[in-house]
Every structure is written in structure tokens, then in C-alpha cells.
Design an enzyme around this catalytic site. Sequence first.
Site, PDB file in Angstrom:
ATOM      1  N   ASP A   1       0.851  -1.186   0.000  1.00  0.00           N
ATOM      2  CA  ASP A   1       0.000   0.000   0.000  1.00  0.00           C
ATOM      3  C   ASP A   1       0.887   1.236   0.000  1.00  0.00           C
ATOM      4  O   ASP A   1       1.773   1.373   0.862  1.00  0.00           O
ATOM      5  CB  ASP A   1      -0.903  -0.020   1.241  1.00  0.00           C
TER       6      ASP A   1
ATOM      7  N   ASP B   1      -3.486   2.614  -5.672  1.00  0.00           N
ATOM      8  CA  ASP B   1      -2.296   2.684  -4.819  1.00  0.00           C
ATOM      9  C   ASP B   1      -2.076   1.455  -3.945  1.00  0.00           C
ATOM     10  O   ASP B   1      -1.292   1.525  -2.983  1.00  0.00           O
ATOM     11  CB  ASP B   1      -2.361   3.935  -3.934  1.00  0.00           C
ATOM     12  N   GLU B   2      -2.699   0.329  -4.249  1.00  0.00           N
ATOM     13  CA  GLU B   2      -2.478  -0.867  -3.434  1.00  0.00           C
ATOM     14  C   GLU B   2      -2.737  -2.120  -4.258  1.00  0.00           C
ATOM     15  O   GLU B   2      -3.492  -2.114  -5.235  1.00  0.00           O
ATOM     16  CB  GLU B   2      -3.365  -0.866  -2.188  1.00  0.00           C
TER      17      GLU B   2
END
Length: 418
Positions: free
Chosen positions: A27, A121-122
Site C-alpha cells: 500500500d 495505490d495498493e
Amino acid sequence: MGRGDGSGRIVSADGADDSGAGILHVDMDAFYAAVEVLHDPSLRGLPLIIGAPDGRSVVSSASYEARRYGVRSAMPVSQALRLCPTARIVPPDFTKYRDVSRQVMEIFEQVTPLVEPLSIDEAFLDVRGVRRLWGSPGRIGAMIRERVQREVGITCSVGIAATKHVAKMASTMAKPDGLLIVAEADTLDFLAAKPVRAMWGVGPKTAESLESRGIRLIRDIRATPASALERAVGPALAVRLRELAEGRDPRGVDTSRVEKSVGHEETFDVDISDPEALRSEILRLADRVAGRLRRAGWETMTVAIKIRFADFTTVSRSQTLPEPTSVGQRIGDVARTLFDGIDRKDPVRLVGVRAERLSDAGGALGLWDDDADWRRVEGALDSAQERFGSGMITRARHLGADRGRGSAPHPKAHGLEG
């Protein structure tokens, strides 16, 4: 338990036990804010609010400096400014965020073909099948953090566990810029004292319903009779929560959203300005991409390049071919033509070549095969490399051409992307 402002952060010591823990959750830390700092270093260390400046907008993201004042995502910007009057408001730029996200995801895909992006974003990574290539899960997690920092310029947090649920919880606790490992044998103990609100998928309303009945910790879920748990959250969720509380999560890493591609890239120790050196490096990477295609029995219809300049600005270019190929010379010619078409001639930090829109090799050739000679040459090269090793046989022009080549794992060792 780690909190959104980074306080309470928990990380593993070097060499922590990672037995049975083959799932990573990676993350990015305060992603939007981190990208803005990447593009404007003068913002570093400031409390940042990512959002529109008008009073009715909401916070898209905030830097950790702003979060320590209580600023949170989805909070009205007006409220955020009351909490942190000195915050700098930066309008969101999703084009930049998507570009940096692609850079990060490419690193993941170079480590393992089993990547499941959850959002911009992860992502989850299953690294159980690439241990011979990269080492233990803990070593892989540390390598990913180092590569994201060095090659992209932002930080990420990594949770490593035997299941997706526990890996995601662990990455949250490790934020920011940390790594937390939960060995398979430690899963139940790890979960026991965590609040029910920390469980992936338990929202505020579900948490309130559980807490109103005295079910505050994950171990309380285990101790609660099935009938009482069903009255609190309903039959389906009750079964699901009990499974997660007891460390069971059958969900695997789902790669169905990942487009097949094969790529190699190189980060230089010293920025390179010589265009001929860069063109030579592009051809070297194209050869490696083509070799991977041939070994996998694939051909490509699209060639793409990535160029990152010294200031971290990154540009990408791609071209669709008239017919599929796995010939390194053909891929290299297209990649170098794309490179020549980039107007900016500043020093370069990273170059990459990628084959996209892959298909099985073996389609019928046209009446004339312009690449016939190169196919024979590269076929002989494949045979020689198989016999003597890939590090022993190469084009003569590549000999002694390190030219500041980076210290990242050598591209020939990158796992096949899927």
C-alpha cells in the site's frame, strides 16, 4: 494498532519469521500527497490537503503532517482547514497519480505474475512461486519497498501473511514506510486482541452493531455463539466474520484484471545523457523482452517504452505493429524509434521496454518474412544461452556497455509478468 496519522506504527525486525506467509499487501503511503511532493519537492514536510480549494469540496487525501491534526479523507475541506489552518491545499491531478501507479504496478509485475490491484495505490501479490528467484517473502517485501523508493521516489508499506485478510491488516499497522510480517503459526495470536474495526470489510455500522453487543475484539467474535453473531450482522456476514476471526480466508490473489505483458527496465546509478548509450540500452532490453517472449511461446502486437528523466518526470510511448513478433531486433527498432521521437533530451534516470497485447506464437507468416535472418540469429542465440548461460552470450555492442547501469536486480532475473 496503527492509526491513519502513523502513530502506533508496528514493524517487524530484520529476519522475522515469515514461514507460511506468502501473500503480500503493498500500500502506498499517503499516495496522492506523496505524488505531489514528488513533482514539487518544496512541498516536502508541509501539511498538505489534496482537494479543491472551495469550501464545499472534500479531502481526497492528506499528508501525514496534516493527518496529525486530525485531517482525514472524505472530510470537508473547510473542516480540515479549521483543524489545520496552516495546511497547503493542492488540487488533485489524477493523470499524475495514474502514471505513478503504473510505475509501481510494473515493479510488482516484475517480481511475480500473481498481482491483484485493489486500487490505484495498493495491490496483493502472491510470492509463493517465486521464492527461488527472489528469496523469502520477507526478503521480497523488503526488496519491493526499496525498489519503489529508489525507482519511483515514494514510499510504501507492506504486510506479509498467510492470507489476504491478515496481510492487509498488517500493512495498515506498518504505515507509514514499514513492513510487518505475520507467520502462519502466529495468525490467531495476531488477530486475537485487534479491534473488530480493524478487520478488512467491517465498516462503521457493522462495527457499531458488534460493539453494542460487547463484541469489541476479534477474539470476542470467536467466543460469541453463532446465533448471537447472526442477530448482530446477519447470517452471511456472521459466517464470514467467524472465518476471518479464526484465520481462514480462502480468497486467492485474483489476476484476472492484469493484462498480459512482458517488460524489462533499468535504473542507472548515474543519469545518462548520451543518446547512443541510451539507444544501445534500449536494444539490450528489447533483446531480453524478446527472449522472454520466445521462452513463453508468445508474440507481441504492441511495443512500449518508458523513459524517466533525472527530475523523475516519466514519459511513455507505444506503437502497434503490423504483425506480431518475438524478434528482438524488430522490437528494438520500434522502441528506439519511439525514443528518438521524444523531444526532451535531458539526462535519463531509467529506461524500459515492454511488449503488450500478447498472443500465442505460431501464427502463419506472410509470403515474405522480413525478419527471417534475425529469427535464425536469435534462435541460435537462444540455443547458445540455454547451453552456456544467459550471461555468457550477448551482442558484441553490449560488451562493456554498463554506462552507469543500476544496482537493481538484473533484468534477466525478473519474473514473467502475467
